[in-house]
Design a protein around this motif. Structure first.
Motif, short mmCIF file in Angstrom:
data_model
loop_
_atom_site.label_atom_id
_atom_site.label_comp_id
_atom_site.label_asym_id
_atom_site.label_seq_id
_atom_site.Cartn_x
_atom_site.Cartn_y
_atom_site.Cartn_z
N ASP A 69 0.86 -1.18 0.00
CA ASP A 69 0.00 0.00 0.00
C ASP A 69 0.91 1.24 0.00
O ASP A 69 1.55 1.55 1.00
CB ASP A 69 -0.89 -0.01 1.25
N THR A 71 0.27 4.38 -0.05
CA THR A 71 -0.11 5.46 0.87
C THR A 71 0.56 5.26 2.22
O THR A 71 1.11 6.20 2.81
CB THR A 71 -1.63 5.51 1.05
N TYR A 72 0.54 4.03 2.71
CA TYR A 72 1.20 3.74 3.98
C TYR A 72 2.71 3.89 3.86
O TYR A 72 3.38 4.35 4.79
CB TYR A 72 0.85 2.32 4.45
#
Length: 320
Positions: A69, A71-72
């Motif tokens: 992910d 975004t993380y």
């Protein structure tokens, strides 16, 4: 903050890489604060970030995801940058009198008087607030888990005054991201994350023992403790043991998470790299110690590559 800077600050910090971007490109008035946050020495940011990314990726392997992910990944990168800056500034604030008496650290901004203590405190708070802004993007369990690490972070600068094992305290604090990354994905702590965290603690004790050999004479004169002084000529065996335990725990973490062959091959490559560190270590050569310490970025990249490859190959396997 600019008023707290001396009119003629040193050209660089003694232990910073030559021709780093801060010394070459940053506005002169910013340089003492960027040096305070170790922006001229990025290795520490990498070593703080990797356990977060490993843990996130391991959780996603366990969940059957096919790619990290992003975004993380971005949130962890910003958070690691901010919290490393805040933590280093806090460490320098606590140690400013000691640093002024150690050759390698005497040119640091607080120890050399380039920045006033009050300005350093402001920098600590601002950097921590940036980290907090990142942290609140995660689930509530992860937020409180991350906040719990602050107690260990607060204690760490004082550990070398009372114990010969401050590297253990550093390992506990510096690798908290190995728990946080998993929690960000899963909303809880699992056994794979605990095994990963234990491995990361052993890893940090090993590489920071190597790092501490740069200051062992000054630390001995000042009555400070370190595993470099504690183990002395037995350092190679001690670091080798720490690295072996790290490798074993990373294998256990992968097995518990359901990782595949490519991850375990990455751990083998990591162990070979750490074996090179140990077999070529010269504890009486500061440049040798620093190079091997910095080479732990390769450890981080290799293990992360193994986890990402694990996800990618599982995706390809699903297509066939």
């Amino acid at each position: 903050m600019g008023a707290a800077i001396s009119p003629e600050p040193p050209a660089s910090v003694a232990d910073a890489p030559p021709k780093n971007w801060v010394d070459r490109w940053a506005p002169e008035s910013w340089r003492p604060f960027l040096r305070l946050g170790r922006f001229d020495r990025p290795i520490g940011m990498w070593l703080l970030l990797f356990p977060c990314l490993w843990s996130q990726a391991l959780a996603q392997v366990n969940s059957g995801d096919h790619y990290p992910d992003l975004t993380y990944v971005l949130l962890f990168a910003i958070g690691a940058l901010a919290m490393r800056a805040s933590g280093c500034a806090y460490n320098d604030y606590v140690d400013r009198d000691i640093d002024a008496r150690v050759q390698r650290t005497a040119s640091r901004p607080l120890a050399s008087g380039q920045i006033a203590p009050a300005a350093a405190l402001a920098f600590i708070i601002i950097s921590a607030l940036v980290g907090l802004a990142v942290l609140v993007q995660f689930n509530s369990f992860t937020i409180w888990l991350a906040i719990a690490s602050l107690l260990i972070v607060a204690v760490y600068p004082f550990a070398k005054r009372v114990t010969s094992y401050p590297q253990i305290v550093l390992g506990l604090a510096f690798n908290w991201g190995a728990l946080v990354g998993w929690a960000a994905i899963k909303g809880s702590i699992g056994l794979p994350a605990l095994a990963l965290y234990a491995g990361c603690v052993f890893w940090t004790v090993g590489y920071d023992t190597i790092y501490a050999h740069q200051d062992k004479e000054d630390d001995a004169l000042l009555g400070l403790g370190s595993t470099a002084l504690k183990f002395g000529e037995d350092t190679v065996s001690f670091v080798g043991g720490m690295y072996a335990l790290a490798g074993v725990m990373w294998l256990v973490a992968g097995a518990l998470a359901g990782a595949h062959l490519v991850y375990f091959l990455a751990v083998v490559l990591v162990f070979l790299q750490m074996s090179w560190q140990v077999s070529t270590l010269d504890i009486d050569d500061p440049a040798n110690c620093l190079r091997r310490f910095k080479s732990n970025r390769d450890v981080g990249l290799a293990l992360l590559a193994g986890l990402v490859a694990d996800m990618a190959l599982s995706w390809f396997a699903g297509l066939s």
